[in-house]
Each structure stands twice: as C-alpha cells, then as structure tokens.
Scaffold this motif. Sequence first.
Motif, short mmCIF file in Angstrom:
data_model
loop_
_atom_site.label_atom_id
_atom_site.label_comp_id
_atom_site.label_asym_id
_atom_site.label_seq_id
_atom_site.Cartn_x
_atom_site.Cartn_y
_atom_site.Cartn_z
N ASP A 21 0.85 -1.19 0.00
CA ASP A 21 0.00 0.00 0.00
C ASP A 21 0.89 1.24 0.00
N ALA A 22 0.28 2.41 0.15
CA ALA A 22 1.02 3.66 0.06
C ALA A 22 2.08 3.81 1.15
N ARG A 23 1.91 3.09 2.26
CA ARG A 23 2.86 3.16 3.36
C ARG A 23 4.02 2.18 3.23
N GLY A 24 3.87 1.18 2.35
CA GLY A 24 4.87 0.13 2.23
C GLY A 24 4.48 -1.12 2.99
N ASP A 25 3.27 -1.14 3.57
CA ASP A 25 2.75 -2.34 4.23
C ASP A 25 2.21 -3.30 3.18
N LEU A 26 2.24 -4.59 3.47
CA LEU A 26 1.65 -5.58 2.57
C LEU A 26 0.15 -5.40 2.54
N ARG A 27 -0.43 -5.50 1.36
CA ARG A 27 -1.87 -5.28 1.23
C ARG A 27 -2.68 -6.39 1.90
N ASP A 28 -2.23 -7.63 1.77
CA ASP A 28 -2.97 -8.74 2.37
C ASP A 28 -2.02 -9.88 2.68
N GLY A 29 -1.47 -9.87 3.88
CA GLY A 29 -0.52 -10.91 4.25
C GLY A 29 -1.14 -12.07 5.01
N GLY A 30 -2.25 -11.81 5.70
CA GLY A 30 -2.88 -12.87 6.48
C GLY A 30 -2.14 -13.15 7.78
N ILE A 31 -2.85 -13.76 8.72
CA ILE A 31 -2.29 -14.14 10.03
C ILE A 31 -2.75 -15.56 10.34
N THR A 32 -1.84 -16.40 10.83
CA THR A 32 -2.19 -17.76 11.24
C THR A 32 -1.86 -17.93 12.73
N VAL A 33 -2.79 -18.54 13.46
CA VAL A 33 -2.59 -18.80 14.90
C VAL A 33 -2.30 -20.28 15.08
N TYR A 34 -1.23 -20.57 15.84
CA TYR A 34 -0.77 -21.95 16.07
C TYR A 34 -0.80 -22.29 17.55
N LYS A 35 -0.84 -23.59 17.83
CA LYS A 35 -0.78 -24.09 19.21
C LYS A 35 0.15 -25.30 19.24
N VAL A 36 0.94 -25.40 20.30
CA VAL A 36 1.82 -26.56 20.43
C VAL A 36 1.01 -27.74 20.95
N GLU A 37 0.97 -28.79 20.13
CA GLU A 37 0.28 -30.02 20.49
C GLU A 37 1.15 -31.20 20.08
N GLY A 38 1.42 -32.09 21.02
CA GLY A 38 2.25 -33.26 20.71
C GLY A 38 3.65 -32.89 20.28
N GLY A 39 4.16 -31.77 20.81
CA GLY A 39 5.54 -31.35 20.51
C GLY A 39 5.73 -30.66 19.18
N ASP A 40 4.62 -30.24 18.55
CA ASP A 40 4.74 -29.56 17.26
C ASP A 40 3.72 -28.43 17.18
N TRP A 41 3.99 -27.48 16.29
CA TRP A 41 3.07 -26.37 16.08
C TRP A 41 1.93 -26.81 15.16
N LYS A 42 0.68 -26.70 15.65
CA LYS A 42 -0.48 -27.09 14.87
C LYS A 42 -1.33 -25.85 14.60
N VAL A 43 -1.87 -25.76 13.38
CA VAL A 43 -2.68 -24.61 12.99
C VAL A 43 -4.02 -24.64 13.73
N MET A 44 -4.37 -23.49 14.32
CA MET A 44 -5.68 -23.34 14.93
C MET A 44 -6.62 -22.57 14.02
N GLU A 45 -6.08 -21.50 13.41
CA GLU A 45 -6.91 -20.67 12.56
C GLU A 45 -6.05 -19.78 11.66
N THR A 46 -6.50 -19.58 10.43
CA THR A 46 -5.84 -18.65 9.51
C THR A 46 -6.85 -17.59 9.08
N ILE A 47 -6.39 -16.33 9.18
CA ILE A 47 -7.26 -15.21 8.84
C ILE A 47 -6.62 -14.40 7.71
N GLY A 48 -7.29 -14.30 6.56
CA GLY A 48 -6.77 -13.53 5.44
C GLY A 48 -5.70 -14.29 4.69
N GLY A 49 -4.94 -13.57 3.85
CA GLY A 49 -3.88 -14.17 3.06
C GLY A 49 -4.40 -14.70 1.74
N GLN A 50 -3.44 -14.96 0.82
CA GLN A 50 -3.82 -15.52 -0.47
C GLN A 50 -2.69 -16.30 -1.09
#
Length: 396
Positions: free
Chosen positions: A367-396
């Motif tokens: 965008d005009a500021r130099g920020d990414l227009r749509d990067g998305g965010i993913t939330v992870y949780k440690v389960e069984g010794g590994d990072w597991k996806v809980m939710e992804t918001i946005g992105g492409q």
Amino acid sequence: MQRPMLTRLSLVVAAAFALAACGEKKADSPEPSAAPAEAAGQAQTVKLGFAAPLTGPQAHLGKDYQNGVMMAIEDANAEKPTIGGKPVKFELVAEDDQADPKVATQIAQKLVDQKIAGMIGHFNSGTSIPASKIYHEARLPQIAMATAPAFTDQKYDTTFRSMTSDTQQGAVVGKFAVEKLGAKKIAIIDDRTAYGQGLADEFEKAAKAAGAEIVRREFTNDKATDFTAILTGLKAASFDALFYGGADAQAAPMVKQMKRLGIKAPLLSGEMTRTPTFLKLAGTDAEGTIASLAGLPLDKMPKGKEFETRFKAKFGQMEIYSPYGYDAVRTMIAAMKQADSVEPAKYLPVLAKIEYAGVTSNKIAYDARGDLRDGGITVYKVEGGDWKVMETIGGQ
C-alpha cells in the motif's frame, strides 16, 4: 669526451620515455575494435545489501533469513538475467547487526558507501527503524522483516515490509484470546524492543476492545533468562492468559518457569516464538503455547512445499523467515526487470506498485505506506511437541 657520451645517453633515455608514454596512452585509450566487458559476456555486478543478527541469541533467526535471501540470489543468477541491455550478476553484501540499533546504523552507512543497489533487511524492528532513515536519505529501496508499526509510520517512500505489521497481528491475537480462548483476565510481558513492545501494545488494544481486563503489564529485556520474580508477582494477580511480546530465546525459559511455578494459564506470543527452536528449548513445557505468525502456513503457501523441499536439501532445518527473505529479493529483482534498470531511482516507483507472485503469496503488493496489502495471520498451538494450525485469517 664525457659530455657527448652523456648527451647520447640522454637521447636514448628520452626516446625510451617517449615510447613508454605512447604505450601508456594506447593502453588508456583502447582501439575502437576492443569490446566492452558486458558485450564480451562479462556480467555487471549488482550488489544487494543484507543485515540481521548473525551472532547472539537471535542468530538462528537471522541465519534462517539470510539463507532464504542467498537462495533467491542464486536462483536469480541461474536465470542469467539481462537488465538495461546488459547481463547482470547479483551479489549479496551481508552484515551482522547483532540486533543492536547502534550497530545497525553504522552498518547502514557502510552499505550505502559500498554502493548497494537495494537493501534486504534489517531483521529486527529495532534495527530496521533507525537504519531506514539512512537508506531513505540515500534513496535506496529497503524491504525489511520489521513488523513494528513505527517502521512504516515514518512514511518513507523507500521502506517496504516482508511480513504483515504488528498492528494486524496484535489485533488478531488479542481478539482471538478473548473470543476463542475465553480469556477475561490477561497479563502482559514485553521485552522493550520495538518489536516486542509494539506487538504487546497492539495485543493489549485488541484484547481490551474485545472486553478483557489487563490485570498487570510487566517488562523485561531481550537478553534475560530468569523471569521468576516477574511471574511470581503475576501469579498473585490471577489471570487466564499471559501474552509475551518477544523472541523464543526468552519465551522458552519463561514458559518452563511458568510450569514450575504452577501457572496453568497458557502463554501467548508472536511469530518470533513460533519457531522450531522454541520447541527444542522449552521441551515438554511448550505444550499448550499459542503463537501467531504473519502469513499462511508453509504448506498452504502458493509455492511453500516446493520451497521447503529445496531449502532443506540445501540448508537443513528451516525456522520461519527464509521464505519471506526469498520473496523480498525476488520482488526487488522483479521491479528492476520491469523498470529495465538497477538504478534505485528508476526501479523504486515500480517496486511501490508491483504485484509479484512469490512463495508466500500469489500477489505480493504494497500500500502507500509500504505495508503488505494482504498478508494474512495464522494462529498456532503446540500439540504433541509440534506447532499445529488453529486458525488462519486472510492471506492468499
């Protein structure tokens, strides 16, 4: 008798000097038939600057970032690019800024003096922000890993991000903590760096807006390893979740000490905690930790699986930053190709308007500021010794 001999000798010497002078003149002025180096097939070297912590507690993150950058340069050179009618070869000029703002500004000036054509980095917000002023004054495009809002708040037309800002990330995690985890009372600790404090600030705003109470907010530093005193004080306040703004080198001992003190509330943090190194350092105490990461999960990125296979074959374990470093280089080079110039003044406006299909996104655009227009965010949780996806918001 000696005089004529000296005269003849002087004439010989004078003639020798005259011939030498003619030879030098010819060497300095090649005949028209001599071809320039580029025309003869020798590529013009184009220097790209790079800076990150390559020593110290964050060295594993900086090196991961650097490896992605190096891989991109190797791939670009393998394509034998031609820009401005000349073959070019990209060369990385890498520096260790030690995650130190003062060192970063010294390095920034050094890189400018070395006539780099563009800057990849710095890694930390705390180093990227002060260094960006130097690159801006030199009119050098800079694509940094910095996520602190202050990086683009300066409104420099030379600054661009590789990842979404903490404004976006903190807002997502703050809301997630309240609405999805049901946290009503939250404690916050940050490491006082531009990244850690900035992320914690945005988290706090979002959590409060969603209805949570911030029971206590404490701070430490990015070199600390003992948090017993802070955690003991927080335990008495009673909370449902603890948010930490900082890196894995502190988050790991922090979560271990939380478990030792009997604190059952989960630890939440940002992308500098969502690393394989955190899992190693924290061991079984990592279970239940939640962390956000800018962008899509690697296996969901447009070219993530292919990149991971190639990267691991070349460098071994990947942390999280190498795909973003890779895309930063390829995006900058794409702008040079579109502008048909490696001169910063000519390709900078092209970079500002670019849409590039990379590893991390099908459309990297700013965008005009130099920020990414749509990067998305993913939330992870440690389960069984590994990072597991809980939710992804946005992105492409």
